[in-house]
Motif scaffolding. Structure first.
Motif, PDB file in Angstrom:
ATOM      1  N   ARG B   2      -2.230  28.030 -15.410  1.00  0.00           N
ATOM      2  CA  ARG B   2      -3.405  28.814 -15.814  1.00  0.00           C
ATOM      3  C   ARG B   2      -4.544  28.673 -14.800  1.00  0.00           C
ATOM      4  NH1 ARG B   2      -4.989  32.909 -18.353  1.00  0.00           N
ATOM      5  NH2 ARG B   2      -6.580  32.773 -19.959  1.00  0.00           N
ATOM      6  N   THR B   3      -4.953  27.435 -14.561  1.00  0.00           N
ATOM      7  CA  THR B   3      -5.999  27.206 -13.553  1.00  0.00           C
ATOM      8  C   THR B   3      -5.358  26.585 -12.332  1.00  0.00           C
ATOM      9  OG1 THR B   3      -6.481  25.033 -14.481  1.00  0.00           O
ATOM     10  CG2 THR B   3      -7.791  26.862 -15.298  1.00  0.00           C
ATOM     11  N   SER B   4      -5.654  27.133 -11.182  1.00  0.00           N
ATOM     12  CA  SER B   4      -5.025  26.653  -9.959  1.00  0.00           C
ATOM     13  C   SER B   4      -5.512  25.237  -9.641  1.00  0.00           C
ATOM     14  CB  SER B   4      -5.367  27.588  -8.811  1.00  0.00           C
ATOM     15  OG  SER B   4      -6.707  27.391  -8.430  1.00  0.00           O
ATOM     16  N   ARG B   5      -4.761  24.583  -8.786  1.00  0.00           N
ATOM     17  CA  ARG B   5      -5.095  23.201  -8.460  1.00  0.00           C
ATOM     18  C   ARG B   5      -6.446  23.122  -7.756  1.00  0.00           C
ATOM     19  NH1 ARG B   5      -0.313  21.102  -6.282  1.00  0.00           N
ATOM     20  NH2 ARG B   5      -0.854  21.314  -4.093  1.00  0.00           N
ATOM     21  N   GLN B   7      -8.907  25.068  -8.120  1.00  0.00           N
ATOM     22  CA  GLN B   7      -9.986  25.240  -9.090  1.00  0.00           C
ATOM     23  C   GLN B   7     -10.269  23.958  -9.854  1.00  0.00           C
ATOM     24  OE1 GLN B   7      -9.418  28.533 -11.756  1.00  0.00           O
ATOM     25  NE2 GLN B   7      -9.603  30.064 -10.113  1.00  0.00           N
ATOM     26  N   ARG B   8      -9.209  23.296 -10.256  1.00  0.00           N
ATOM     27  CA  ARG B   8      -9.400  22.050 -10.996  1.00  0.00           C
ATOM     28  C   ARG B   8     -10.081  21.001 -10.127  1.00  0.00           C
ATOM     29  NH1 ARG B   8      -4.386  20.093 -12.006  1.00  0.00           N
ATOM     30  NH2 ARG B   8      -3.253  22.012 -11.521  1.00  0.00           N
TER      31      ARG B   8
END
Lengths: 229, 229
Positions: B2-5, B7-8
DNA sequence: ACGAAATCTGAACGGATGTTCAGTTATTGA
DNA sequence: TCAATAACTGAACATCCGTTCAGATTTCGT
């Protein structure tokens, strides 16, 4: 005459500057208030300020120092009185609020400002500690005489001082709320918290994360090294 | 996923920065803390900070904003609960203290800082007003249900918030005093002040300059335009 | 009225601070 | 592996602020 006219004018001008600076510090904050603004508020040129004070730090220092002197004088007077702990505490609380809310040059009494040089800060901290300790002892005496309920005097003292000093953050001299009524209500509330209440103020535990028994109720607190109110 | 690495990692780095900045703001104050110090505390180059925040103001804004979100969430949860006003208030007080004392990035919740731009400050003031109003209504409900003694809810609310927020000025995380015991003692004291006391908390007048009757006990206070806690 | 002392001022200096930017290194996706 | 994008950096810029200083102006004592 004892003091020459030029001397009297000098100290009067100093007081004017302190008042103006206190007013600015109160609304804008210490770091946010520049010497140019203080000068404008006191109707002086910025350079002329340095004929009355060594610098910005010293202006704040004298603001706080004079306010603390008045607070300590009142505290000592109350402690020497013959009234009960309740009346003594009420007198200290109301005076503290009037000092902080009415006399604008003393309203900077709550500013921390670690940017002020060490030798000045030490003197202020010493006075502040003396005031806090006196208030604490007054509360402790009330506990011993059973006028007040048994609590940690140090923490109650800090709760009271925190409530008193933070009034300058929202109080407006021209607002609908008078300093008198703030003082009356604060004193009633803060003193009532020291008198034993009818209903149990500590009911059954809610169970949420506060499971450790509050056994450290009377833990000693180092009176030195206290940084702030 | 869902959230790219990336982004995290980005939001994690943002949180690290907020934590470091909160730590510095707490000890040194906002104006006294430079971007270079924040960067050093977060192990970043000063320039790199601007990949995560628009500037110093925004860092403080997010510190305060997230802290206020947590406080408001807890307040709403307590208000929806079925316990009495005393337990509700106790829960709010203890959570507030733990939030301000334990979670370092939220300990800047008390800073005024009128140097932050208007559109950000307005959002913070709105949230702060919402929190204060909620607490006030909680206390007013306790007064209506006769759990609390009749007082001005607005002033008591401000006394409580002032006491709570000013703890960050003297509390040391590594000190002898735990946040838990501060919370317990403060809650007991501040709540007891709302319960009717056995002895009269307002004895015969001392006569000293407080001769005006305290008739403005329930005077309405404008909830807008409140500048600070 | 007059010299001297106090008081005041405009302009500038030195340093610190928030911020930007060109350029470098690391990481990503295929 | 390799281009592309993200992450990062050192150095510099612009600005603000506390402070200083040479000199002008006012006030004082006589």
């Amino acid at each position: 005459m004892r003091t020459s006219r030029i001397q009297r004018r000098y100290v009067a001008r100093r007081l004017e500057i302190l008042r103006a600076a206190g007013r600015e510090f109160r609304t804008r904050g210490f770091a946010e208030t520049g010497m140019r603004e203080i000068a404008a508020a006191a109707d002086l040129s910025p350079a002329n300020l340095y004929n009355y004070f060594r610098g910005k730090d010293e202006i704040l220092f004298f603001c706080q120092d004079s306010a603390l002197d008045r607070l300590i004088a009142n505290l000592d007077k109350a402690r020497r009185g013959k009234m009960g702990a309740t009346e003594k505490l009420r007198s200290v609380i109301t005076f503290h609020l009037h000092c902080v809310l009415d006399e604008v040059e003393g309203s900077a009494a709550h500013l921390l400002t670690n940017s002020i040089p060490h030798h000045l800060q030490k003197r202020l901290l010493a006075k502040r500690d003396r005031y806090e300790q006196g208030l604490r002892q007054m509360i402790a005496a009330g506990i011993r005489s059973a006028e007040f309920v048994a609590t940690d005097p140090a923490l109650v003292t800090r709760a009271i001082l925190g409530a008193l000093n933070s009034t300058v953050l929202w109080f407006h001299p021209q607002g609908a709320l008078s300093a008198d009524s703030v003082a009356e209500n604060f004193a009633s509330y803060l003193i009532r918290g020291l008198c034993s209440s009818r209903a149990s103020a500590r009911p059954a535990r809610t169970g949420r994360s506060l499971d450790r028994p509050a056994a450290n109720l009377r833990k000693k607190i180092a009176s030195k090294g206290v940084q702030q109110w």
